[in-house]
Design a protein around this motif. Structure first.
Motif, PDB file in Angstrom:
ATOM      1  N   GLN A   1       1.876  -1.146   3.859  1.00  0.00           N
ATOM      2  CA  GLN A   1       2.316   0.466   3.172  1.00  0.00           C
ATOM      3  C   GLN A   1       3.733  -0.107   2.630  1.00  0.00           C
ATOM      4  OE1 GLN A   1       1.198   3.035   6.186  1.00  0.00           O
ATOM      5  NE2 GLN A   1      -0.532   3.417   5.287  1.00  0.00           N
TER       6      GLN A   1
ATOM      7  N   ILE B   1       5.875   3.894  -3.197  1.00  0.00           N
ATOM      8  CA  ILE B   1       6.879   3.937  -4.474  1.00  0.00           C
ATOM      9  C   ILE B   1       7.073   5.371  -4.363  1.00  0.00           C
ATOM     10  CG2 ILE B   1       7.152   3.772  -6.783  1.00  0.00           C
ATOM     11  CD1 ILE B   1       5.197   1.616  -6.758  1.00  0.00           C
TER      12      ILE B   1
ATOM     13  N   GLY C   1      -5.940   3.073  -2.364  1.00  0.00           N
ATOM     14  CA  GLY C   1      -4.661   3.153  -1.593  1.00  0.00           C
ATOM     15  C   GLY C   1      -3.625   4.119  -2.157  1.00  0.00           C
TER      16      GLY C   1
ATOM     17  N   GLU D   1      -8.860   5.652   0.467  1.00  0.00           N
ATOM     18  CA  GLU D   1      -7.563   5.440   1.239  1.00  0.00           C
ATOM     19  C   GLU D   1      -8.001   5.047   2.689  1.00  0.00           C
ATOM     20  OE1 GLU D   1      -3.849   4.992   1.015  1.00  0.00           O
ATOM     21  OE2 GLU D   1      -4.340   4.609   3.138  1.00  0.00           O
TER      22      GLU D   1
ATOM     23  N   ASP E   1     -12.577   1.843   3.207  1.00  0.00           N
ATOM     24  CA  ASP E   1     -12.035   0.250   3.169  1.00  0.00           C
ATOM     25  C   ASP E   1     -12.281   0.082   1.595  1.00  0.00           C
ATOM     26  OD1 ASP E   1     -11.262  -2.180   2.793  1.00  0.00           O
ATOM     27  OD2 ASP E   1     -11.792  -2.909   4.712  1.00  0.00           O
ATOM     28  N   ALA E   2     -11.625  -0.277   0.663  1.00  0.00           N
ATOM     29  CA  ALA E   2     -11.858  -0.487  -0.635  1.00  0.00           C
ATOM     30  C   ALA E   2     -12.541  -1.479  -0.930  1.00  0.00           C
ATOM     31  CB  ALA E   2     -10.479  -0.372  -1.528  1.00  0.00           C
TER      32      ALA E   2
ATOM     33  N   ASN F   1      -1.274   0.949  -6.600  1.00  0.00           N
ATOM     34  CA  ASN F   1      -0.272   0.024  -5.956  1.00  0.00           C
ATOM     35  C   ASN F   1      -0.827  -0.576  -4.729  1.00  0.00           C
ATOM     36  OD1 ASN F   1       1.917  -1.045  -4.930  1.00  0.00           O
ATOM     37  ND2 ASN F   1       2.827   1.016  -4.407  1.00  0.00           N
TER      38      ASN F   1
HETATM   39  N1  SAM Z   1      -0.163   3.980  -3.869  1.00  0.00           N
HETATM   40  C1  SAM Z   1       1.104   4.220  -2.906  1.00  0.00           C
HETATM   41  C2  SAM Z   1       2.212   4.223  -3.426  1.00  0.00           C
HETATM   42  O1  SAM Z   1       2.317   3.815  -4.503  1.00  0.00           O
HETATM   43  O2  SAM Z   1       3.261   4.650  -2.957  1.00  0.00           O
HETATM   44  C3  SAM Z   1       0.753   3.508  -1.589  1.00  0.00           C
HETATM   45  C4  SAM Z   1       0.938   2.081  -1.844  1.00  0.00           C
HETATM   46  S1  SAM Z   1       0.700   1.097  -0.432  1.00  0.00           S
HETATM   47  C5  SAM Z   1       1.449  -0.510  -1.200  1.00  0.00           C
HETATM   48  C6  SAM Z   1      -0.977   0.736  -0.264  1.00  0.00           C
HETATM   49  C7  SAM Z   1      -1.662   1.680   0.158  1.00  0.00           C
HETATM   50  O3  SAM Z   1      -2.994   1.154   0.372  1.00  0.00           O
HETATM   51  C8  SAM Z   1      -1.539   2.315   1.767  1.00  0.00           C
HETATM   52  O4  SAM Z   1      -1.568   3.670   1.404  1.00  0.00           O
HETATM   53  C9  SAM Z   1      -2.367   1.804   2.636  1.00  0.00           C
HETATM   54  O5  SAM Z   1      -2.848   2.738   3.663  1.00  0.00           O
HETATM   55  C10 SAM Z   1      -3.636   1.573   1.722  1.00  0.00           C
HETATM   56  N2  SAM Z   1      -4.735   0.821   2.208  1.00  0.00           N
HETATM   57  C11 SAM Z   1      -4.507  -0.588   2.853  1.00  0.00           C
HETATM   58  N3  SAM Z   1      -5.641  -1.361   3.008  1.00  0.00           N
HETATM   59  C12 SAM Z   1      -6.391  -0.649   2.429  1.00  0.00           C
HETATM   60  C13 SAM Z   1      -7.976  -0.723   2.128  1.00  0.00           C
HETATM   61  N4  SAM Z   1      -8.570  -1.764   2.778  1.00  0.00           N
HETATM   62  N5  SAM Z   1      -8.581   0.334   1.449  1.00  0.00           N
HETATM   63  C14 SAM Z   1      -8.082   1.249   1.072  1.00  0.00           C
HETATM   64  N6  SAM Z   1      -6.699   1.640   1.247  1.00  0.00           N
HETATM   65  C15 SAM Z   1      -6.011   0.638   1.671  1.00  0.00           C
END
Ligand code: SAM
Length: 287
Positions: A26, A29, A54, A76, A102-103, A128
């Motif tokens: 995490q 942005i 995410g 997410e 989980d993506a 992101n």
């Molecule tokens: N998009 C948001 C931003 O730009 O502020 C958050 C980006 S952050 C780098 C990555 C996001 O992916 C987090 O909210 C995290 O909880 C989520 N995430 C992490 N692993 C994931 C997974 N396996 N599947 C789906 N989401 C995931």
């Protein structure tokens, strides 16, 4: 619940207790101008669907909604973020679909792309991404068979080194299996370099947004054959082809010759076309 869709993202994070969890990658942005810039990369989103992995506090999601995306599906993993996104869902109930999951194990055709195809909608992927799953997701989206894939474009944030590996050319240390897969199937370019300071908390690395569009015409070769030859060649990237390709367990000199390559070449110097010819020769030798 108060409408917080236009609040500064920092306040949304505070309101919902979204302190960043490292294990989930995490790095949020919070700059809505930067998020708007990223949402512009795929072009006009009207009549298109968006798949976002995410969304975190939803800044990029909101930017895509504002740019007119007809529907947005987000996946997410963090239940706190899913909860925080509910205000956005209430504001755009017909357009936003939030799933916790989980993506890496989402069945995208079942979730959205079969429906999008039935309606003739293009699907743009924007994310992101957490650095830990970015490469795995890209490989998955580039390995869809048959081609062309369900996505019209990928707009993805990577750590700078990974972005450079995607667009790398022969003769560079960044050139390898990822570059070959990406450039065989798609056009990929770095469109935005993003400093660590753009994220909260800032990661230790620089980042870059890569824009990927699928090629409709590409060298005719099987994905598995191309994977096999590039794995063998790059797993021993300092060795000459005639040594590295022994891992294929097929006499390799005839393959190298059929591909018009030099047995003393190293993987790093073989062009995409060279690898495709090698894979074609390997494929023929297997059948
Ligand atoms: N998009 C948001 C931003 O730009 O502020 C958050 C980006 S952050 C780098 C990555 C996001 O992916 C987090 O909210 C995290 O909880 C989520 N995430 C992490 N692993 C994931 C997974 N396996 N599947 C789906 N989401 C995931």
């Amino acid at each position: 619940m108060a409408d917080d869709t236009t609040l500064p993202l920092r306040q949304i994070i505070e309101r919902h207790g979204l302190w960043a969890q490292k294990a989930l990658g995490q790095n949020f942005i919070l700059d809505r101008n930067l998020l708007d810039k990223i949402a512009q990369i795929p072009g006009d989103l009207h009549n298109s669907w968006v798949y976002e992995v995410g969304p975190g506090p939803g800044g990029l999601t909101h930017a895509c909604l504002k740019r007119g995306a007809e529907r947005i599906f987000v996946v997410e993993k963090d239940p706190r973020c899913v909860q925080a996104l509910q205000t956005l869902v209430q504001t755009y109930p017909e357009r936003l679909d939030v799933r916790q999951g989980d993506a890496l194990s989402i069945d995208e055709p079942a979730l959205l792309t079969n429906a999008a195809r039935a309606l003739g909608r293009r699907v743009h992927v924007l994310a992101n991404l957490p650095y830990s799953i970015g490469t795995a997701l890209l490989i998955r989206w580039l390995s869809i068979d048959p081609w062309p894939p369900w996505w019209a474009s990928l707009t993805l944030m990577f750590q700078k080194e990974v972005a450079e590996r995607i667009i790398a050319k022969p003769g560079t240390t960044a050139y390898g299996r990822l570059a070959i897969l990406a450039q065989w199937r798609a056009e990929a370019r770095i469109v935005l370099r993003v400093p660590a300071s753009a994220f909260t908390p800032p990661p230790k690395v620089m980042s870059a947004v890569v824009h990927v569009t699928p090629k409709s015409a590409m060298m005719d070769v099987g994905l598995r054959a191309l994977e096999s030859v590039t794995a063998a060649a790059f797993n021993q990237r300092r060795k000459m082809l005639r040594t590295a390709l022994r891992a294929l367990n097929t006499p390799c000199l005839p393959l190298i010759e059929a591909a018009g390559l030099d047995p003393e070449q190293r993987a790093e110097t073989v062009s995409l076309e060279g690898f495709c010819r090698l894979a074609q020769a390997y494929q023929s030798a297997q059948s």
